[in-house]
Structure formats: structure tokens, C-alpha cells
Write a protein that holds these residues in place. Structure first.
Motif, PDB file in Angstrom:
ATOM      1  N   ASP A  72       0.648  -1.203   0.006  1.00 13.24           N
ATOM      2  CA  ASP A  72       0.055  -0.093   0.015  1.00 13.24           C
ATOM      3  C   ASP A  72       0.957   1.242  -0.155  1.00 13.24           C
ATOM      4  OD1 ASP A  72      -2.283   1.654   0.591  1.00 13.24           O
ATOM      5  OD2 ASP A  72      -1.340   1.871   2.444  1.00 13.24           O
ATOM      6  N   ARG A  73       1.908   1.209   0.816  1.00  9.91           N
ATOM      7  CA  ARG A  73       2.896   2.359   1.046  1.00  9.91           C
ATOM      8  C   ARG A  73       3.596   2.708  -0.282  1.00  9.91           C
ATOM      9  NH1 ARG A  73       6.489   3.081   6.278  1.00  9.91           N
ATOM     10  NH2 ARG A  73       4.675   3.186   6.952  1.00  9.91           N
ATOM     11  N   ARG A  76       0.996   4.009  -2.869  1.00 11.41           N
ATOM     12  CA  ARG A  76       0.613   5.667  -2.663  1.00 11.41           C
ATOM     13  C   ARG A  76       1.821   6.592  -2.609  1.00 11.41           C
ATOM     14  NH1 ARG A  76      -0.811   6.669   1.867  1.00 11.41           N
ATOM     15  NH2 ARG A  76      -0.300   4.746   3.062  1.00 11.41           N
ATOM     16  N   GLU A 102       4.478   6.483   8.444  1.00 16.45           N
ATOM     17  CA  GLU A 102       4.985   7.042   7.463  1.00 16.45           C
ATOM     18  C   GLU A 102       5.915   8.109   7.924  1.00 16.45           C
ATOM     19  OE1 GLU A 102       1.746   8.499   5.219  1.00 16.45           O
ATOM     20  OE2 GLU A 102       1.168   6.353   4.438  1.00 16.45           O
ATOM     21  N   PRO A 246      -5.189   7.428   1.971  1.00 19.81           N
ATOM     22  CA  PRO A 246      -5.444   6.051   1.857  1.00 19.81           C
ATOM     23  C   PRO A 246      -6.607   5.779   1.294  1.00 19.81           C
ATOM     24  CG  PRO A 246      -4.345   6.711   4.036  1.00 19.81           C
ATOM     25  CD  PRO A 246      -4.478   8.153   3.111  1.00 19.81           C
ATOM     26  N   HIS A 247      -7.767   6.796   1.415  1.00 20.12           N
ATOM     27  CA  HIS A 247      -8.918   6.862   1.031  1.00 20.12           C
ATOM     28  C   HIS A 247      -9.102   7.456  -0.389  1.00 20.12           C
ATOM     29  CE1 HIS A 247      -8.762  10.884   2.996  1.00 20.12           C
ATOM     30  NE2 HIS A 247      -9.302  11.093   1.680  1.00 20.12           N
ATOM     31  N   GLY A 251      -5.156   3.999  -2.998  1.00 19.92           N
ATOM     32  CA  GLY A 251      -5.364   3.422  -1.522  1.00 19.92           C
ATOM     33  C   GLY A 251      -6.664   2.454  -1.524  1.00 19.92           C
ATOM     34  N   ARG A 255      -6.359  -1.625  -0.948  1.00 19.95           N
ATOM     35  CA  ARG A 255      -7.119  -2.368   0.182  1.00 19.95           C
ATOM     36  C   ARG A 255      -8.290  -3.289  -0.235  1.00 19.95           C
ATOM     37  NH1 ARG A 255      -4.845   1.803   1.670  1.00 19.95           N
ATOM     38  NH2 ARG A 255      -4.383   2.539   3.806  1.00 19.95           N
ATOM     39  N   ASN A 307      -8.538  -1.092   8.836  1.00 17.62           N
ATOM     40  CA  ASN A 307      -8.759  -0.418   7.517  1.00 17.62           C
ATOM     41  C   ASN A 307     -10.003   0.593   7.582  1.00 17.62           C
ATOM     42  OD1 ASN A 307      -6.959  -0.907   4.873  1.00 17.62           O
ATOM     43  ND2 ASN A 307      -7.412  -2.874   5.883  1.00 17.62           N
ATOM     44  N   SER A 312      -4.334   2.022   8.973  1.00 17.79           N
ATOM     45  CA  SER A 312      -3.677   1.095   7.765  1.00 17.79           C
ATOM     46  C   SER A 312      -2.322   1.696   7.078  1.00 17.79           C
ATOM     47  CB  SER A 312      -4.690   0.737   6.691  1.00 17.79           C
ATOM     48  OG  SER A 312      -5.338   1.892   6.002  1.00 17.79           O
ATOM     49  N   THR A 313      -1.826   3.069   7.710  1.00 13.54           N
ATOM     50  CA  THR A 313      -0.917   3.489   7.170  1.00 13.54           C
ATOM     51  C   THR A 313       0.551   2.967   7.770  1.00 13.54           C
ATOM     52  OG1 THR A 313      -0.931   5.300   8.169  1.00 13.54           O
ATOM     53  CG2 THR A 313      -1.849   5.290   6.204  1.00 13.54           C
TER      54      THR A 313
END
Length: 445
Positions: A72-73, A76, A102, A246-247, A251, A255, A307, A312-313
Motif C-alpha cells: 500500500d505504501r 501511494r 510514514e 489512503p482513501h 489506496g 485495500r 482499515n 492502515s498506514t
């Protein structure tokens, strides 16, 4: 219909060499999954790191979370280089807790040791320990997935195939979740307790100065973080966030796909062991079923909950310092030990060499070893066909060959043949040294 559970001790049928082989096959997926997923901690704090603070990283759920968070990281990230990759893989211990946020990327940038070659890296090198680890975990996962999916598609009772050699096969399948993050997973990084600029070969503090250096590092990081927050507050409009939200589209895509992939692999892993698909358990298959249903249930719930809560970051699962998660991790390994013990007692070898935890009365032979072939010797003796259990209604067995489908037919005298029971895999079944006589199906011309 009730569910039956049977237990038989077959452990005395194996010698020492057999046990070493079986235990190696048993533990290989578990050990590979842990070695591949757990990194050494980076301590930036003088507070002692005890064993119970480390234990949470060895929970398979923590490893799955790490694979998800790094994938995910990376997706993004607006920029990605060696520092981002190293900080995302590192397990930072600071202020008496784990921090995989992060923000640690920037906070630890001046403490990351790298040379000019590493500074250009954006992914794992092809020739590296991480690549070898990924290959091993992937091969184990593919093998396990092939066995599980093959059993489902061919309508085979996979529970019959479960024995001590493959009780951690479902865990090997879950190891395939490493693949999305594989090219960014590395252990080729180092951090020092002394701030380094662009110079190479920075001194690493050792011995009695460790505590002093760690305290100094913590204070420096805190001061740096406060300065960064003040600058951000003064001129927030000029701050370019290093990651997409994330949203956001990136992201949410990661997810959704990761959750679907996780749930799909977990369903495959327990599909044939679930109470609604199996009417009879051995003690081994029942224990495996309970273990994986609990483990997979907790994993999916945590992935979904964190999440939804927007936690979730971080590359370290948020509950890793919670007491309940530490207790749950210890309980998980205790249950694994019990599972290995039960499977060790319950495992036997079939005539074709494969293993099962079911008794000979269960139809495990045909499931594990496939269909038997007719014994060729019969035709060379002029017999029309060897006896096939249940194929001729007029054959009346004095001693039924209940679990053996084929027999070797030999001529005794005119009109009569003798049938000796075979299990179908070249092992003669002794019938108390007796030979049963049967009428020939048809007289030879």
C-alpha cells in the motif's frame, strides 16, 4: 448428521529417520513463513526491548499485515528511493513502543547508513537474500495451493490427505501474499544511533555508550519532529504530502484487492476442512480445522477493522503492543505445538507411500493413491479376469475383502481359481494364510 472424531496412535510405525523427515516437512512452511516475514528491530530507544515486546512480530497475522502495508505504501508513494524502502521495512522501537508510521521515513533519514550505490536503489536487487527467500516461499505456496485447489476441483476429500507432513500447508498458501510486495521487501539496510549526513562509513556506537547514544538519538528525533511540526503549522499550504491519501483511488484499490486476495486464499485453505463439508474427522483434521478457522477469522477481522478505522498506514500492525495480542500470539504457538503432537501420534503411511491421519477402515487408500490397476499376472495364467470386489454378484466371499478392491487370480484346478487379496499397490494382504476358492466367471475356450 453428527460429526464423528476418531483418534488412533500410529507413531510406533515410524523409525527415527522417518520422524526427522516428517518433522522437516512439517516445520518447513512455518519456519519459511516466519523467516521471510520477520525483520530484526531497529532500536532508537534506550528502554530495554524484552521478549514479550518482540513476540507479536512472529504472529502470522503481523506478517500478513506487513506485506499489505508495504504494498500500500509503495503504491501511494509520490517518490520512492532506498530511504523510503529501508524505513518501510524496518521495525523501529522508540519511546517504549513500535513505530512503523510514514513519519518515521523522514525522522530517521539522517540515521540510515547507505552508500552511493544503495542511494539509487528503488527495489530489491535481483541477486539478494530477499529474492531467494521470496522464491522459496513462493514455491512452497504454489505447491500447497496446487494440492488444495486440485483436491477441490477433483472432488477429493482433502481432509484425508492431512497428516503431520502438511498440517501447515494452509500457512504456506498464505505466504503467497508476499508476492505483491516482493520487489520492495529487503533486509539490506542499517541504522545507526549517530546522525549521519551524506558521508559514508558512519560510526556505530557500541558497548557502554549505547544507552547514552540512544537517549541522544531519541532527543534529536523529538526535536526534529517538533521543528517539522512548527514549520508545517507556519506554512502548511506549501507542504507537499509524500503519499497519496489512503482513501483515494490508489489506496482503496490496494485495500480492496488485498482484502479480496487474502479472503480468497484463506477460504481455499479451510474449505475442505470446515465442519459443513466434512462428516468425519480424524483428531488431526479436527484440530487443523479449529486452528485455521480461528486464525483466519482473527486475521480478516483485524484487516477490515483497522482499515475502516483509518489505521492502515503503518507497516506494523497497530495492536502489536496490546496485551491481548501478545497473549493471543503465545496461545497460537501453544496450539501449534499441540497440533504437531496430535498429528505425530495420528499419522500413518499408506501402502503407496503417502500419509494420512485416518484409520485403515476409512477409504483413504483410493483417495490418496488413486485407482488400482488389474494384476497382470492373472492374464498370463489364462484366467479371464482377476476378481474385482463387488463386480460379480454370484461370487460369495467367505471372508469379505472389504477394503481391498482387487485380487490376484491363479488357477487351482479345472473350473476353479484362487484369489489372493491385494491392496492395489503391490502389497499382498494376508488372510490368515488361507486361500479362498471362487467359481470361474467363464470357462476358457
Amino acid at each position: 448428521m453428527g460429526i464423528g472424531i476418531s483418534f488412533n496412535d500410529y507413531s510406533q510405525s515410524f523409525n527415527f529417520s522417518d520422524w526427522i523427515t516428517l518433522l522437516t516437512l512439517c516445520l518447513a512452511p512455518l519456519i519459511a513463513h516466519i523467516i521471510a516475514g520477520v525483520r530484526s528491530p531497529v532500536c532508537l530507544d534506550s528502554q530495554k526491548l524484552s521478549w514479550h515486546e518482540r513476540i507479536g512480530h512472529y504472529n502470522p497475522t503481523s506478517i500478513i499485515w506487513r506485506y499489505f502495508a508495504i504494498t500500500d505504501r509503495r503504491v501511494r508513494a509520490k517518490k520512492w528511493n532506498y530511504n523510503e524502502m529501508a524505513a518501510s521495512n524496518a521495525l523501529f522501537w522508540i519511546h517504549g513502543k513500535w513505530d512503523g508510521s510514514e513519519a518515521m521515513i523522514e525522522r530517521t533519514r539522517n540515521y540510515c547508513i547507505m552508500d552511493s550505490e544503495k542511494a539509487r536503489l528503488r527495489r530489491v536487487q535481483l541477486v539478494s537474500g530477499s529474492t531467494v527467500t521470496t522464491i522459496v516461499v513462493t514455491l512452497q505456496g504454489v505447491q500447497a495451493l496446487y494440492e488444495l485447489v486440485g483436491g477441490i476441483t477433483h472432488n477429493i476429500d482433502i481432509a484425508v490427505t492431512m497428516a503431520i507432513n502438511n498440517i501447515f500447508f494452509p500457512l504456506a498458501v498464505i505466504g503467497l501474499l508476499r508476492l505483491p510486495a516482493a520487489i520492495w521487501l529487503t533486509d539490506d539496510y542499517a541504522y545507526t544511533t549517530m546522525e549521519v549526513g551524506s558521508t559514508r562509513g558512519a560510526e556505530i556506537v557500541i558497548g557502554s555508550d549505547v544507552k547514552t547514544a540512544a537517549d541522544s538519538t531519541t532527543r534529536a528525533l523529538d526535536a526534529q519532529d517538533n521543528t517539522h511540526q512548527d514549520n508545517t503549522h507556519q506554512d502548511n499550504t506549501h507542504q507537499d504530502k509524500p503519499f497519496h491519501a489512503p482513501h483515494g483511488r490508489r489506496g482503496l484499490t490496494v485495500r480492496a484487492l488485498f482484502l479480496l486476495l487474502t479472503i480468497g486464499l484463506l477460504i481455499i485453505s479451510i474449505l475442505s476442512l470446515s465442519p459443513w463439508s466434512v462428516t468425519h474427522y480424524s483428531a488431526t483434521t479436527f484440530s487443523i480445522s479449529v486452528f485455521y478457522i480461528i486464525f483466519t477469522g482473527v486475521t480478516v477481522i483485524l484487516l477490515v477493522v483497522y482499515n475502516l478505522l483509518g489505521k492502515s498506514t503503518t507497516t506494523i500492525i497497530p495492536c502489536i503492543c496490546d496485551g491481548w495480542y501478545k497473549i493471543y500470539t503465545c496461545a497460537l504457538y501453544f496450539v501449534m505445538l499441540i497440533l504437531i503432537t496430535i498429528a505425530a501420534l495420528n499419522t500413518r503411511r499408506t501402502p503407496c507411500g503417502r500419509y494420512t491421519s485416518f484409520s485403515p477402515g476409512h477409504d483413504a487408500y483410493s483417495v490418496l493413491c488413486g485407482s488400482s490397476t488389474y494384476v497382470e499376472e492373472a492374464s498370463s495364467l489364462g484366467v479371464d479376469m482377476p476378481y474385482q470386489n463387488g463386480s460379480a454378484a454370484r461370487v460369495n466371499l467367505a471372508i469379505p475383502l472389504a477394503y481391498y478392491s482387487y485380487g490376484l487370480a491363479t488357477v487351482v484346478e479345472s473350473g476353479l481359481i484362487a484369489v489372493q487379496g491385494f491392496d492395489g499397490w503391490c502389497e499382498l494382504i494376508s488372510l490368515n494364510n488361507t486361500i479362498e476358492l471362487f467359481e470361474r466367471f467363464s470357462q476358457p475356450s
